[in-house]
Design a protein around this motif. Structure first.
Motif, PDB file in Angstrom:
ATOM      1  N   LYS A   1      49.162  71.147  31.179  1.00 18.73           N
ATOM      2  CA  LYS A   1      48.159  72.201  30.944  1.00 18.73           C
ATOM      3  C   LYS A   1      48.180  73.277  32.030  1.00 18.73           C
ATOM      4  CE  LYS A   1      46.316  70.361  27.269  1.00 18.73           C
ATOM      5  NZ  LYS A   1      46.261  71.034  25.988  1.00 18.73           N
TER       6      LYS A   1
ATOM      7  N   GLN B   1      48.188  76.955  30.675  1.00 16.35           N
ATOM      8  CA  GLN B   1      46.875  77.286  30.107  1.00 16.35           C
ATOM      9  C   GLN B   1      45.858  77.489  31.232  1.00 16.35           C
ATOM     10  OE1 GLN B   1      45.502  74.337  27.338  1.00 16.35           O
ATOM     11  NE2 GLN B   1      43.562  75.370  26.966  1.00 16.35           N
TER      12      GLN B   1
ATOM     13  N   GLU C   1      46.339  80.867  32.956  1.00 15.92           N
ATOM     14  CA  GLU C   1      45.799  81.966  32.152  1.00 15.92           C
ATOM     15  C   GLU C   1      44.281  82.048  32.313  1.00 15.92           C
ATOM     16  OE1 GLU C   1      47.103  81.647  28.080  1.00 15.92           O
ATOM     17  OE2 GLU C   1      49.196  81.430  28.711  1.00 15.92           O
ATOM     18  N   TRP C   2      43.609  80.904  32.245  1.00 13.10           N
ATOM     19  CA  TRP C   2      42.161  80.869  32.431  1.00 13.10           C
ATOM     20  C   TRP C   2      41.780  81.328  33.840  1.00 13.10           C
ATOM     21  CZ3 TRP C   2      39.369  77.910  35.932  1.00 13.10           C
ATOM     22  CH2 TRP C   2      37.985  77.985  35.787  1.00 13.10           C
TER      23      TRP C   2
END
Length: 82
Positions: free
Chosen positions: A20, A23, A26-27
């Motif tokens: 992850k 992801q 990006e967050w």
């Protein structure tokens, strides 16, 4: 009287689930962008994992406790964390 108008640094630590990382990155970019628009934001440093670790440390600097609290208590931050 003590000067209470001193800078504040938040230290945030996250352990990212395997697979992850992209992801999470990006967050992280998104939430840091939002935080940077708040009054009193003085910058952030990200310490990324190394050596197979999945532990991130993020240091966020604020001009004073009021600025840090405004971001910390904001609905915007709460929504991004949810």
């Amino acid at each position: 009287m003590e000067n209470l108008d001193q800078s504040v640094t938040f230290i945030v630590q996250h352990k990212v689930k395997p697979g992850k990382q992209e992801q999470y990155e990006e967050w992280l970019k998104k939430i840091m962008s939002h935080a940077s628009r708040y009054p009193g934001h003085q910058g952030a440093n990200v310490i990324r994992p190394s050596g197979g670790s999945l532990d991130y440390a993020i240091l966020v600097r604020w001009a004073n406790i009021e600025s840090a609290k405004a971001w910390s208590d904001s609905d915007e931050r709460k929504d991004l964390i949810a």
